[in-house]
Design a protein around this motif. Structure first.
Motif, PDB file in Angstrom:
ATOM      1  N   UNK A  21       0.826  -1.205   0.000  1.00 51.21           N
ATOM      2  CA  UNK A  21       0.000   0.000   0.000  1.00 51.21           C
ATOM      3  C   UNK A  21       0.863   1.260   0.000  1.00 51.21           C
ATOM      4  N   UNK A  22       1.841   1.296   0.907  1.00 58.11           N
ATOM      5  CA  UNK A  22       2.668   2.497   1.038  1.00 58.11           C
ATOM      6  C   UNK A  22       3.517   2.724  -0.217  1.00 58.11           C
ATOM      7  N   UNK A 149      10.282  -2.460  -3.486  1.00 58.41           N
ATOM      8  CA  UNK A 149       9.024  -3.132  -3.180  1.00 58.41           C
ATOM      9  C   UNK A 149       9.207  -4.638  -3.121  1.00 58.41           C
ATOM     10  N   UNK A 150       9.859  -5.207  -4.122  1.00 52.83           N
ATOM     11  CA  UNK A 150      10.025  -6.660  -4.174  1.00 52.83           C
ATOM     12  C   UNK A 150      10.910  -7.148  -3.037  1.00 52.83           C
ATOM     13  N   UNK A 173      -1.099  -5.451  -8.925  1.00 46.82           N
ATOM     14  CA  UNK A 173      -2.506  -5.036  -9.035  1.00 46.82           C
ATOM     15  C   UNK A 173      -2.696  -3.620  -8.495  1.00 46.82           C
ATOM     16  N   UNK A 174      -2.129  -3.334  -7.333  1.00 47.97           N
ATOM     17  CA  UNK A 174      -2.276  -2.010  -6.723  1.00 47.97           C
ATOM     18  C   UNK A 174      -1.638  -0.933  -7.585  1.00 47.97           C
ATOM     19  N   UNK A 175      -0.476  -1.237  -8.159  1.00 48.64           N
ATOM     20  CA  UNK A 175       0.197  -0.244  -8.991  1.00 48.64           C
ATOM     21  C   UNK A 175      -0.617   0.038 -10.242  1.00 48.64           C
ATOM     22  N   UNK A 182      -4.601   5.255  -3.644  1.00 50.47           N
ATOM     23  CA  UNK A 182      -3.740   5.081  -2.483  1.00 50.47           C
ATOM     24  C   UNK A 182      -2.915   6.335  -2.234  1.00 50.47           C
ATOM     25  N   UNK A 183      -2.442   6.967  -3.327  1.00 46.26           N
ATOM     26  CA  UNK A 183      -1.659   8.197  -3.195  1.00 46.26           C
ATOM     27  C   UNK A 183      -2.474   9.271  -2.474  1.00 46.26           C
ATOM     28  N   UNK A 184      -3.762   9.378  -2.802  1.00 49.35           N
ATOM     29  CA  UNK A 184      -4.619  10.360  -2.134  1.00 49.35           C
ATOM     30  C   UNK A 184      -4.802  10.027  -0.656  1.00 49.35           C
TER      31      UNK A 184
END
Length: 223
Positions: A21-22, A149-150, A173-175, A182-184
């Motif tokens: 998420x982050x 990330x990985x 998926x999130x990207x 998520x950025x907001x």
């Protein structure tokens, strides 16, 4: 023993989700900042290729990182790299992210000078940055952020290959689908970023501890 292993897997999954998420939100902000530095008519192209590059790099690093971490010493090196990521995140959180721009905000922003900090290149006037330069700027940042990330996901998953696969798929998926949202959320609720920072710091220190032991054991075995 089974219950202990279940709790271990759940804890690892929780860490992986928080990391995804982050870091997905951070990557979206880099894309938005770069897009805001080009003329309005060309921003959609920059956002498309920027997010596309991030997805491709995540998949690439996911395919090679599990094999690389099996090499003695690379777990230790990965932990040190994540500590550097933690330092960058800490500086960005301390600055309160006042210059952050999400992709949809870049699409709505007028043509004006936008300061770009953190993982993106330092600010440039709109119109002074070409589409190619903006995409290249994103790709360079993506190389670091995708590997971060990985590595973080692999470090949190530890000896749970199923959790590792779930985490890497979730990051892609999130990207691709939810990074802008998520950025907001991260921009509005800064405390989430601090929680993510704490988790990634813990993962980094754990990787350094495990990697150091691997190196020491290997060195003693050779001697």
């Amino acid at each position: 023993m089974e219950s202990v292993d279940l709790w271990s897997q759940l804890a690892a999954l929780g860490q992986v989700v928080a990391i995804d998420l982050v870091l997905a939100g951070d990557n979206a902000i880099v894309v938005g900042m770069a897009a805001a530095a080009v003329p309005l008519a060309q921003r959609r192209k920059v956002i498309f290729w920027g997010i596309g590059a991030a997805i491709i790099l995540r998949i690439f690093f996911a395919l090679i990182t599990t094999q690389l971490l099996a090499i003695i010493g690379l777990t230790l090196a990965g932990g040190v790299l994540l500590l550097w990521v933690c330092w960058k995140m800490y500086r960005e959180l301390r600055s309160h992210g006042t210059d952050e721009v999400a992709p949809d905000e870049a699409m709505d922003a007028p043509d004006a000078t936008v300061g770009v900090s953190g993982n993106a290149a330092a600010g440039a006037a709109v119109g002074g940055v070409t589409v190619g330069a903006a995409i290249w700027q994103i790709v360079v940042a993506d190389v670091s952020m995708s590997l971060d990330n990985v590595l973080a996901v692999a470090g949190a998953a530890k000896d749970h290959p199923t959790i590792l696969v779930i985490g890497l798929l979730l990051s892609v998926v999130l990207m691709g689908a939810a990074a802008n949202m998520i950025a907001h959320v991260l921009h509005k609720h800064r405390w989430i970023g601090w929680v993510g920072l704490a988790i990634i710091t813990y993962v980094a220190l754990d990787m350094i501890w495990r990697g150091s032991n691997e190196v020491l054991m290997h060195t003693s075995w050779l001697s």
